[in-house]
Enzyme design. Sequence first.
Site, PDB file in Angstrom:
ATOM      1  N   SER A 117       0.809  -1.212   0.000  1.00 40.54           N
ATOM      2  CA  SER A 117       0.000   0.000   0.000  1.00 40.54           C
ATOM      3  C   SER A 117       0.847   1.270   0.000  1.00 40.54           C
ATOM      4  CB  SER A 117      -0.961  -0.045   1.189  1.00 40.54           C
ATOM      5  OG  SER A 117      -2.127   0.688   0.892  1.00 40.54           O
TER       6      SER A 117
ATOM      7  N   LYS B  98     -21.859  16.585   8.103  1.00 39.12           N
ATOM      8  CA  LYS B  98     -20.889  16.906   9.142  1.00 39.12           C
ATOM      9  C   LYS B  98     -20.586  15.709  10.046  1.00 39.12           C
ATOM     10  CE  LYS B  98     -18.293  19.523  11.673  1.00 39.12           C
ATOM     11  NZ  LYS B  98     -16.980  19.987  11.154  1.00 39.12           N
TER      12      LYS B  98
END
Length: 443
Positions: free
Chosen positions: A143, A195
């Site tokens: 990764s 949010k």
Amino acid sequence: MSLASLLTSLSGLWAIRADALTNLADSLQHLADMPEAASARAGASRAEDNPPYRMDGSLAIVPVTGTLTKNGLRFWGLDLLTSMRGISAALRRAEADPAVRAILLDVDSPGGSVDGIEELAGAVAAVGAGKPLYAYADGLMASAAYWLSCGAREIAAPATAEVGSIGVVMMHREVSKALDEYGVKYTVIAAGHYKAAGNSVEPLSDEMRAYLQSGIDDVYELFLQAVEQGRGVSREKALTMADGKIFIAGEALKAGLIDRVCSRAAFISHIKESTIMNLAELKAQHPEAVRELRAELETEAASVNAQARDSARAEGEKAERDRVLALAGTILGKEDADRLKAVAASGVSPEVLASLQGVLAPARPDKQQEALDALKAAAAGKPLSPMAALGEEESTAAPDFDALVAAHIKASGCSRGAAIQAMAAAHPEEHQAWIDAQNAKRK
């Protein structure tokens, strides 16, 4: 930074093997649950605490190990997470070190956070543009560890190494059921529709999941671009490499993720042969290559010299043609001189012009042959004296100044004084010799 804050940050984006992220979360949670952790605090790893790299001859070996985060993590004096900025600083120091001829990233890492990886990958690319930079998968290159390594000149791995896991992952921790069992209820109050997306005390709705997935997809696109550019492959090829799979070294080689399967010592020897060999070693180990290179350089030098000689010769011929045309102009007068220059500039050969004498309307038949002879000499790049322009036999010796004056009077019909003045300007050396001869006679 507290462990609680670190645990919260685990919900962000990571370029790491999924099992490594889970293990990291469990380890940090275990530390946070220890009684001693109540008063202990974690801090960023300091690059200066460890040597930035070690030298193997002229090769700087920069370690890239463990889980990577932008600033790392030190807890109770131990480096729990590796600092990406610390690796960047080590690379810049190696680049500036005159003793370093090449750099090796010695990688054994499951990856790390997305935050900071582009900065580190950019540092790898910048340093690699200045000095040869290589990467070795010494066990695991997954990764984010592959993200920063894919810009290296070559990537190698031992046969048992694991390479790949190219992708982006996010871990969502939901504890709503556990809270229900304890009789605890959280109410999330937020301004802005997204949010509170992904908070851990509410189930993840399909809409919020899609919203979080879009952010993951954006980062995955950046990862794909890094693989395309670093490995020099097409988007289609990058997609086959970057589907999240982890490859054993042999399969990674077939897939194009790495360039060779070999031991660490063999790769270091390969780097030294490729980039660190000095001239004496090159002559001793590869005499045939040195001889071929020398022969190639000598051939190239000879070609350059020949071109320079041809250019100089062409410039000399042009200068001589201009001189001949100027002399012819002095003999023939301005009107015929302008005509002669115009004809010469047209590129017509003297032979073609001579064949057209019957068609042309000569203003001064007695001067046409003189002009043709002068034009022929100019086109051939041969010097022509005014005597030859008038049909006189050209002498191999320097022309006599009196003869030049006489030829000019004959051609232009001017006075002797005017002829002397004109020939003095055209032939200053002959004029000076003539003056010296006159002075000698008076003595």
